[in-house]
Enzyme design. Structure first.
Site, short mmCIF file in Angstrom:
data_model
loop_
_atom_site.label_atom_id
_atom_site.label_comp_id
_atom_site.label_asym_id
_atom_site.label_seq_id
_atom_site.Cartn_x
_atom_site.Cartn_y
_atom_site.Cartn_z
N ASP A 220 0.88 -1.16 0.00
CA ASP A 220 0.00 0.00 0.00
C ASP A 220 0.92 1.22 0.00
O ASP A 220 2.10 1.13 0.39
CB ASP A 220 -0.94 0.00 1.22
CG ASP A 220 -2.11 0.98 1.01
OD1 ASP A 220 -2.04 1.82 0.08
OD2 ASP A 220 -3.09 0.92 1.78
C1 BGC Z 1 -4.87 3.56 0.26
C2 BGC Z 1 -5.06 2.60 -0.91
C3 BGC Z 1 -4.89 3.35 -2.21
C4 BGC Z 1 -3.51 3.99 -2.22
C5 BGC Z 1 -3.23 4.78 -3.47
C6 BGC Z 1 -3.56 4.32 0.15
O1 BGC Z 1 -3.50 5.33 1.11
O2 BGC Z 1 -4.88 2.83 1.46
O3 BGC Z 1 -6.32 2.02 -0.85
O4 BGC Z 1 -5.06 2.48 -3.28
O5 BGC Z 1 -3.41 4.89 -1.12
O6 BGC Z 1 -4.00 5.93 -3.51
#
Ligand code: BGC
Length: 763
Positions: A220
């Site tokens: 993530d």
């Molecule tokens: C979120 C993800 C997301 C990623 C990219 C993260 O903060 O938890 O779900 O896909 O950011 O935006």
């Protein structure tokens, strides 16, 4: 591989900027990855803020889609997103999210399907297949046990192995096995003492060795700190790129033998395959779909009629009505955070009513920017409803209540809404509600009808009016329980209390498994939803195929008839009642469902197969699922509390009634030493957050102040409690300093190291 070649290829393991895979100076295509999952949030690399993205279609969020219980519809929405991604040259859509809703307070629940792993797994698989049939990849997220937003990057989810497998991993397992997502996104949190991105048990032993996954694992955004430890544990790609910081350490570790070529090569080959599979933009027939109409269809199917006394609904179009509530004008159709879609402006509820032929009197009644009652607005609304016309009260959760990066503090509606309804004359009030998660309704006795739209996407206003006027028949059913009070919820004692260790003490009794098994009364049960028609169930037949078909030992069939005057769909649910063998096991578990559309008087036979899993537990002594012998009841119904047909089936398997080995909820596989709550000088590292470090470092304190100031200044003109602002602020406070400095766009990494050094000094 030659040492130099190996070293030169290492950057493949780290992204190029925020949204691209590394092209190694043109040697590979650079894939564009974009959020997901409720539409496309495509951003350029120089986008300054979260919501600065290309315009695209905003579909209903996952909690709304899930209430449709409609695999085909979810696949259709996903297909449409896949086609938009193709047109926008996006190679991988970051979704779906199949985390289990452990508490209704999780700020991000609107992005997840359900509290039930079977339903989440079925719909998640449909989504993946829908997107991927276009040649666009998906990222199944957030793996795993990422159940709260409070300290989402610095808390440790402590989950016993049986609960993990039966509840929190089960939907991921189904999606991996049934739909093979191109990538799996590894979550921010720690799981049983190891950061998920460094958790070998999770990423290698379970995901790859047991489930046979051969796609790419991605961190993530900002979840990877030690690339060496992460790759060794099974991570393939860190996102976003960390410049040279993590790569330099990886290089050093390689030279020192702390990581070997054998550890790295599989990640290279998986990434090369991903790039090869997704770098060619395929032909897209953009005219073949109308994304807005798909968003409308999804909003119609995901809405849930929760109350309809004396058939108050539908209302005849053409009549005069009152519409009360600011949410009718400032319609809430999506959540805040990484799934936020920048979409075309849409008509509000009032214009849609007018468009459908209603004569509308409107008063806002309350403000969405504050939870406090406003006497002037209230009086105006109270005066209006005295005209005796039916009143549609538009309310629910506002942006202040829920969003990514922060959890809800209460199940209550904003005070100003509850207060307003209490002072309205007892007229015919229809509650048209919005919001991504359940809330309590203190004025339930006062309203005649309640239609919940969830966060229904860009077409939600039109959908709401079509349903209220009877142009469409509501058929959605809740994919999560609506509790009576917060104290009744399964994780009440240990959810998001600010500590680093989050104990999942409720074990397997999550969602309806908790309320149903412990006999706790709910506001609305799991699987519940009304319709403008009625359905009759009959003729349940259960056939056992033990031995002849290993996968599906039981097949059932039953009949459903539409006994009303309106065409409509019924979502029939199959629960299995487990035998009481003297160990912790839910009373009933959802093991199958089917949605059937029927014209008035029409009748159909529904057939559903129940696989081995329907009768299994995760046996921790075998470390696998195993069928538990016994007499099981097969229940078919319209919700978990409305069972219409019953039968019995005897299942052969291990006799857990006599031998309880492997049934416990006490096996934790992980690092017992990890204690995120008691970091002492000498133990601080770049894994700690600025909030934690600022308590022991003056430089950290200054840094936190500056970072917060900069973050607020990015959103000049927006209130502090705006979801986009809240998410950014929470990340600054809670994110590991490594991630904050690397994503700051210019602060030297040495500052992070100095802050850590100061924090580690004994005073
Ligand atoms: C979120 C993800 C997301 C990623 C990219 C993260 O903060 O938890 O779900 O896909 O950011 O935006």
């Amino acid at each position: 591989m030659k040492r130099d070649d190996l070293i030169n290829k290492l950057p493949l393991l780290s992204g190029k900027g925020s949204w691209h895979t590394n092209d190694l100076g043109g040697r590979y295509a650079s894939l564009h990855l974009s959020d997901g999952p409720h539409g496309l949030r495509k951003q350029d690399e120089d986008a300054k803020t979260n919501n600065d993205s290309y315009v695209s279609t905003c579909y209903p969020t996952a909690s709304c889609l899930a209430s449709s219980w409609d695999r085909d519809l979810v696949a259709k929405v996903a297909d449409s997103i896949g086609q938009e991604a193709l047109t926008a040259d996006v190679a991988v859509v970051l979704g779906p999210g199949v985390n289990i809703k452990r508490s209704p307070l999780c700020g991000r629940n609107f992005e997840y399907y359900s509290e039930d792993p079977y339903l989440s797994g079925e719909l998640g698989s449909a989504f993946i297949n829908g997107v991927q049939k276009n040649g666009v990849g998906t990222s199944l997220k957030h793996f795993a046990a990422n159940s709260q937003e409070t300290r989402r990057m610095t808390s440790d989810s402590r989950v016993d192995e049986r609960t993990l497998r039966e509840i929190y991993l089960s939907a991921f397992e189904k999606c991996v096995k049934k739909a093979n997502p191109a990538t799996v996104m590894i979550s921010y949190n720690y799981l049983n003492g190891y950061k998920a991105t460094e958790n070998r048990h999770l990423m290698t032993e379970i995901l790859r060795d047991e489930w046979g996954y051969d796609g790419v694992t991605i961190s993530d955004w900002g979840a990877c700190i030690d690339l060496t430890a992460a790759v060794k544990a099974g991570l393939d790609l860190e996102m976003p790129g960390s410049g040279k910081v993590h790569l330099n350490k990886l290089k050093k570790d390689l030279e020192a033998g702390r990581i070997t070529e054998e550890d790295i090569l599989p990640a290279f080959s998986r990434l090369e395959k991903l790039i090869e599979d997704h770098s060619q933009n395929k032909y897209v027939d953009a005219d073949s779909i109308d994304p807005h109409m798909i968003a409308l269809e999804a909003a119609l199917q995901g809405a849930v009629l929760l109350k309809n006394d004396k058939n108050m609904l539908p209302l005849n179009s053409g009549i005069e009505i009152n519409v009360i509530g600011e949410l009718a004008k400032t319609v809430r159709f999506q959540g805040g955070g990484s799934s936020h879609i920048n979409t075309h402006p849409q008509p509000d509820i009032i214009s849609e009513f007018e468009h459908a032929g209603f004569k509308v009197n409107f008063a806002p009644g309350y403000s969405v920017n504050s939870p406090f009652p406003d006497t002037r607005l209230e009086q105006e609304a109270a005066e209006l409803v005295k005209n005796g016309c039916p009143t549609v009260f538009c309310g629910g959760l506002t942006d202040l209540a829920e969003g990514e990066g922060y959890d809800r503090k209460t199940l209550d509606l904003p005070d100003n809404q509850s207060h307003l309804v209490e002072i309205l004359d007892d007229s015919d009030i229809i509650f048209l509600s919005f919001g991504g998660s359940p809330f309590t309704v203190p004025f339930m006795d006062k309203i005649k009808a309640m239609l919940h739209m969830y966060l229904g996407g860009e077409a939600v206003a039109k959908a709401a009016v079509m349903l209220i006027s009877g142009e469409a028949n509501p058929c959605g059913k809740l994919a999560e329980t609506w509790p009576m009070s917060l104290a009744d919820t399964p994780a009440y004692k240990n959810f998001a209390d600010g500590s680093g260790e989050v104990r999942y003490e409720e074990g397997v009794l999550v969602g309806y498994r908790h309320y149903d098994t412990l006999g706790i009364k709910t506001l609305f049960p799991f699987g519940y939803g009304l319709s403008y028609t009625t359905f009759e169930y009959s003729d349940l037949k259960v056939e056992k195929f033990d031995g002849s078909s290993k996968e599906d030992p039981v097949r059932i069939s039953f009949r459903i008839k539409n006994t009303g005057n309106t065409a409509g769909s019924e979502i029939a649910q199959v629960y299995v009642e487990n035998p009481d063998d003297g160990f912790v096991r839910a009373g009933h578990e959802l093991r199958g469902f089917e949605k059937v559309f029927l014209n008035p008087g029409e009748e159909r036979t529904v057939e559903i197969s129940l696989d081995d899993r329907a009768f299994s537990i995760f046996d921790t002594s075998l470390m696998s699922f195993d069928k538990a012998a016994g007499e099981y009841k097969i229940l078919v119904g319209s919700s978990i509390d409305d069972i219409r047909l019953r039968s019995i089936v005897n299942i052969d398997g291990k006799d857990y009634g006599n031998d309880k080995t492997g049934t416990g909820l006490d096996l934790f596989i992980g690092n017992p030493e990890c204690d995120l709550d008691s970091t002492e000088p000498g133990m601080y590292s770049v894994y700690n957050s600025l909030s934690e470090l600022s308590e022991r470092s003056w430089l950290g304190k200054i840094m936190l102040k500056i970072a917060l100031k900069v973050a607020y200044s990015m959103y000049k003109g927006k209130p502090k409690d705006d979801p986009e602002v809240m998410m950014t602020i929470e990340t600054v406070k809670d994110g590991p300093i490594d991630c904050i400095i690397l994503q700051s766009g210019g602060i030297p990494y040495g500052i992070a190291e100095m802050i850590v050094k100061q924090a580690n000094k004994r005073r």
